[in-house]
Design a protein around this motif. Structure first.
Motif, PDB file in Angstrom:
ATOM      1  N   ASP A 143     -14.290  16.106  18.680  1.00  0.00           N
ATOM      2  CA  ASP A 143     -13.095  15.761  17.910  1.00  0.00           C
ATOM      3  C   ASP A 143     -13.229  16.128  16.439  1.00  0.00           C
ATOM      4  N   LEU A 144     -14.450  16.104  15.914  1.00  0.00           N
ATOM      5  CA  LEU A 144     -14.633  16.300  14.469  1.00  0.00           C
ATOM      6  C   LEU A 144     -14.984  17.735  14.094  1.00  0.00           C
ATOM      7  N   TYR A 145     -15.820  18.384  14.913  1.00  0.00           N
ATOM      8  CA  TYR A 145     -16.327  19.706  14.523  1.00  0.00           C
ATOM      9  C   TYR A 145     -16.207  20.728  15.652  1.00  0.00           C
ATOM     10  N   CYS A 146     -15.117  20.692  16.377  1.00  0.00           N
ATOM     11  CA  CYS A 146     -14.904  21.667  17.449  1.00  0.00           C
ATOM     12  C   CYS A 146     -14.875  23.086  16.846  1.00  0.00           C
ATOM     13  N   PRO A 147     -15.549  24.093  17.484  1.00  0.00           N
ATOM     14  CA  PRO A 147     -16.201  24.087  18.801  1.00  0.00           C
ATOM     15  C   PRO A 147     -17.712  23.942  18.750  1.00  0.00           C
ATOM     16  N   ALA A 148     -18.274  23.399  17.677  1.00  0.00           N
ATOM     17  CA  ALA A 148     -19.727  23.292  17.529  1.00  0.00           C
ATOM     18  C   ALA A 148     -20.415  22.634  18.731  1.00  0.00           C
ATOM     19  N   PRO A 149     -19.860  21.565  19.343  1.00  0.00           N
ATOM     20  CA  PRO A 149     -20.558  20.922  20.464  1.00  0.00           C
ATOM     21  C   PRO A 149     -20.820  21.857  21.635  1.00  0.00           C
ATOM     22  N   THR A 150     -19.890  22.785  21.899  1.00  0.00           N
ATOM     23  CA  THR A 150     -20.111  23.686  23.027  1.00  0.00           C
ATOM     24  C   THR A 150     -21.311  24.594  22.788  1.00  0.00           C
ATOM     25  N   PHE A 151     -21.530  25.001  21.550  1.00  0.00           N
ATOM     26  CA  PHE A 151     -22.693  25.835  21.225  1.00  0.00           C
ATOM     27  C   PHE A 151     -23.981  25.006  21.267  1.00  0.00           C
ATOM     28  N   ILE A 152     -23.889  23.744  20.848  1.00  0.00           N
ATOM     29  CA  ILE A 152     -25.059  22.854  20.924  1.00  0.00           C
ATOM     30  C   ILE A 152     -25.478  22.667  22.377  1.00  0.00           C
ATOM     31  N   VAL A 153     -24.492  22.411  23.254  1.00  0.00           N
ATOM     32  CA  VAL A 153     -24.768  22.240  24.678  1.00  0.00           C
ATOM     33  C   VAL A 153     -25.402  23.501  25.249  1.00  0.00           C
ATOM     34  N   ALA A 154     -24.871  24.653  24.885  1.00  0.00           N
ATOM     35  CA  ALA A 154     -25.412  25.923  25.388  1.00  0.00           C
ATOM     36  C   ALA A 154     -26.868  26.104  24.969  1.00  0.00           C
ATOM     37  N   PHE A 155     -27.176  25.832  23.700  1.00  0.00           N
ATOM     38  CA  PHE A 155     -28.544  25.972  23.194  1.00  0.00           C
ATOM     39  C   PHE A 155     -29.495  25.031  23.937  1.00  0.00           C
ATOM     40  N   LEU A 156     -29.073  23.776  24.123  1.00  0.00           N
ATOM     41  CA  LEU A 156     -29.933  22.802  24.795  1.00  0.00           C
ATOM     42  C   LEU A 156     -30.167  23.180  26.253  1.00  0.00           C
ATOM     43  N   LEU A 157     -29.118  23.605  26.953  1.00  0.00           N
ATOM     44  CA  LEU A 157     -29.266  23.959  28.364  1.00  0.00           C
ATOM     45  C   LEU A 157     -30.192  25.157  28.544  1.00  0.00           C
ATOM     46  N   ILE A 158     -29.934  26.224  27.799  1.00  0.00           N
ATOM     47  CA  ILE A 158     -30.745  27.444  27.952  1.00  0.00           C
ATOM     48  C   ILE A 158     -32.184  27.213  27.494  1.00  0.00           C
ATOM     49  N   GLY A 159     -32.349  26.573  26.332  1.00  0.00           N
ATOM     50  CA  GLY A 159     -33.697  26.315  25.821  1.00  0.00           C
ATOM     51  C   GLY A 159     -34.491  25.404  26.730  1.00  0.00           C
ATOM     52  N   GLY A 160     -33.862  24.325  27.191  1.00  0.00           N
ATOM     53  CA  GLY A 160     -34.555  23.401  28.091  1.00  0.00           C
ATOM     54  C   GLY A 160     -34.904  24.044  29.416  1.00  0.00           C
ATOM     55  N   GLY A 161     -33.958  24.837  29.969  1.00  0.00           N
ATOM     56  CA  GLY A 161     -34.223  25.484  31.245  1.00  0.00           C
ATOM     57  C   GLY A 161     -35.384  26.459  31.189  1.00  0.00           C
ATOM     58  N   MET A 162     -35.517  27.194  30.089  1.00  0.00           N
ATOM     59  CA  MET A 162     -36.601  28.171  29.959  1.00  0.00           C
ATOM     60  C   MET A 162     -37.974  27.495  29.908  1.00  0.00           C
ATOM     61  N   LEU A 163     -37.998  26.230  29.502  1.00  0.00           N
ATOM     62  CA  LEU A 163     -39.279  25.516  29.438  1.00  0.00           C
ATOM     63  C   LEU A 163     -39.922  25.360  30.809  1.00  0.00           C
ATOM     64  N   CYS A 164     -39.129  25.411  31.876  1.00  0.00           N
ATOM     65  CA  CYS A 164     -39.705  25.228  33.208  1.00  0.00           C
ATOM     66  C   CYS A 164     -40.671  26.360  33.561  1.00  0.00           C
TER      67      CYS A 164
END
Length: 555
Positions: free
Chosen positions: A522-543
């Protein structure tokens, strides 16, 4: 199957017609009854046709169907899994409709989605420890009743505060149900079937999602309920009350199932365990329990797993607590420390993305619908434009503008998003032991991360639906792979504690995803979608830094 099962109600009705026509006579073969009905009774002439069906016919049909339930443990544990998913996901469909009744804004909606995860964090260790002391079955019965009662109580409350309280208590029940039900079910399975049976049980999560979406679509848009001064019981409350039914059914069906034989053996209750084995043998073979070929049990020499002396039970709680603390310490000591930290990080980042978007899809669909209705059917707009309108001009800008009306199209879009996960679940079950856990997890997180980025650039409701469906589909594969991988990387003596610590990180991710991501949207759209993308890809690569456990024996 269909040659008989689909015709049982018809056969029951024919027997009933034969009995009524022969002064209550009930002794006749299927062929005699059929000959009478076809050549003399209601089927012999159109004028004799009757659409009257006695209630006994429905009762007999119900008994026939219900007979399959107590004979198979998976029917009960599957329904328990389905019931947990009912309540866990139901809130995402309730929020748009309940926003006026409970005076919700984006922040309070995030907390309503998150409070259940706080409860689950609190309940996981508590119920798991109790289940190791008094038994899996007893704890599951208590949890099921507690869950149902809290759901029903939440439907009656008229305030946000009490609704939050009952959501927390529901979370405490659900947090314990997960680990206990999986332990209970696994301890009934032979080792050569355990993997496939656990995978079948996991499929009930997707079924739960589909049932919730269907129920919400049918019930919530209806103008039904009770409205009196000071009390409101409308459609979304009725929907939530229906979501409590699986927990009630599970609680009663559990009375018909035995305790886990492995738990009974661990508590040195050999004769009770033998009774369970005889019961299973009788059901599987159709023979009398006395024919069970095993007459006695030769226990392994592992006294630290068995309470041999009942007098020592008074110190069992202290021993259990000390063992939990020691196992937790070992998790954060080399060489397991690396596995633990990577597991925590992957679960945290994965579930921030999962719940940060998945739980908010129905809300996003509703916002697109509101934008379209307010702009003469215009559907071309980005997520940020729609959000900006709803928050600053539309229903979220002022309490008086609040509307709890939800178009049926919103539920259809939510249903499509959930249903998109069905094919990917099948692919995951079939290919998990061929392509491997790491393949599915990396593919899932990269693809879902790309979807999150693309979501910031969609220009219409249809594009939003397509991206959401793809996100739902690929991330469900990753969820299955993550569960397998995290379970297998820890050694047997630390596995339960390691998974529990990982689950706490996952619930924390759910809290952050629902509160932080929703607020930032609600406050800083679309920043959350990029944050989610970074967390998903970065976390997944750790496996990739974890050992490959596919088709490897458990350590």
């Amino acid at each position: 199957y269909y040659g008989l099962m689909m015709w049982f109600p018809e056969l029951f009705n024919r027997f009933d017609e034969f009995s009524r026509s022969h002064n209550g006579l009930e002794e006749a073969s299927v062929c005699q009854v059929t000959d009478f009905v076809v050549n003399t009774g209601s089927h012999s002439h159109a004028k004799l046709c009757s659409d009257k069906i006695e209630s006994g016919v429905f009762l007999e049909s119900f008994i026939t169907v219900a007979a399959a339930v107590p004979s198979n443990v998976i029917a009960v544990v599957g329904m328990d899994t389905l019931g947990r998913q009912f309540f866990l996901v139901s809130m995402s469909f309730i929020l748009p409709s309940a926003q006026c009744d409970l005076e919700l804004n984006t922040h309070t909606k995030g907390w309503l989605n998150s409070i259940i995860f706080i409860g689950m964090m609190a309940g996981a260790y508590l119920w798991g420890s109790v289940a190791d002391s008094i038994g899996r079955k007893k704890v599951l019965i208590v949890i099921s009743f507690m869950n149902a009662l809290c759901i029903l109580a939440s439907t009656l409350t008229q305030s946000y505060t009490f609704f939050m309280l009952f959501r927390f208590l529901n979370g405490a029940a659900l947090g314990g149900s997960g680990p206990v039900i999986w332990s209970y079910f696994a301890e009934f399975q032979p080792k050569h079937k355990r993997g496939s049976m656990l995978s079948s049980m996991a499929a009930f999560w997707t079924l739960g999602n589909l049932f919730v979406a269907s129920l919400a679509w049918i019930i919530i848009p209806q103008s039904i309920g009770v409205r009196v001064p000071g009390f409101l019981f409308n459609s979304w409350r009725i929907f939530l009350a229906i979501c409590s039914i699986p927990s009630v059914i599970v609680a009663f069906l559990l009375f018909m199932l035995p305790e886990s034989p492995k738990f009974l053996l661990a508590r040195n209750k050999h004769e009770e365990a033998m009774q369970v084995f005889r019961h299973i043998y009788a059901i599987n073979s159709g023979k009398d329990p006395s024919f069970y070929p095993v007459k006695s049990l030769l226990m392994e020499d592992k006294p630290h797993h068995i309470v041999a002396d009942p007098k020592k039970c008074t110190s069992s709680l202290k021993t259990m607590v000390m063992e939990i603390l020691e196992n937790t310490r070992l998790l954060f000591t080399k060489p397991i420390l690396r596995f633990t930290m990577i597991s925590i990080t992957i679960n945290l980042t994965f579930h921030i993305g999962y719940y940060g978007l998945m739980m908010w899809f129905p809300e996003l669909f509703n916002r697109f619908d509101e934008f379209s209705r307010s702009h003469n059917g215009l559907e071309e707009a980005s997520v940020c434009q729609v959000t900006d309108f709803v928050v600053n001009t539309g229903s979220h800008s002022h309490a008086k503008l609040c509307s709890d009306k939800i178009e049926s199209g919103v539920f259809l879009e939510s249903f499509i998003t959930v249903a998109a996960a069905v094919p990917s679940n099948v692919i995951a079950v079939v290919g998990m032991d061929t392509l491997g856990r790491q393949f599915f997890l990396v593919f899932s997180t990269i693809t879902s991360g790309i979807c999150a980025i693309v979501m910031g650039f969609v220009r219409s409701k249809r594009q939003n639906l397509i991206v959401s469906a793809i996100f739902s589909s690929v991330i469900s594969c990753g969820n299955a792979a993550l569960d397998c991988l995290i379970t297998e990387i820890f050694p047997t003596n630390l596995r339960a504690t390691g998974v529990a610590v990982s689950m706490v990180a996952a619930r924390l991710g759910g809290i952050i995803g629902n509160i932080v991501i929703a607020t930032l949207l609600d406050l800083y759209c679309p920043a959350p979608t990029f944050i989610v993308a970074f967390l998903l890809i970065g976390g997944g690569m750790l496996c990739l830094f974890l050992p490959n456990t596919t088709r490897e024996p458990l350590s």
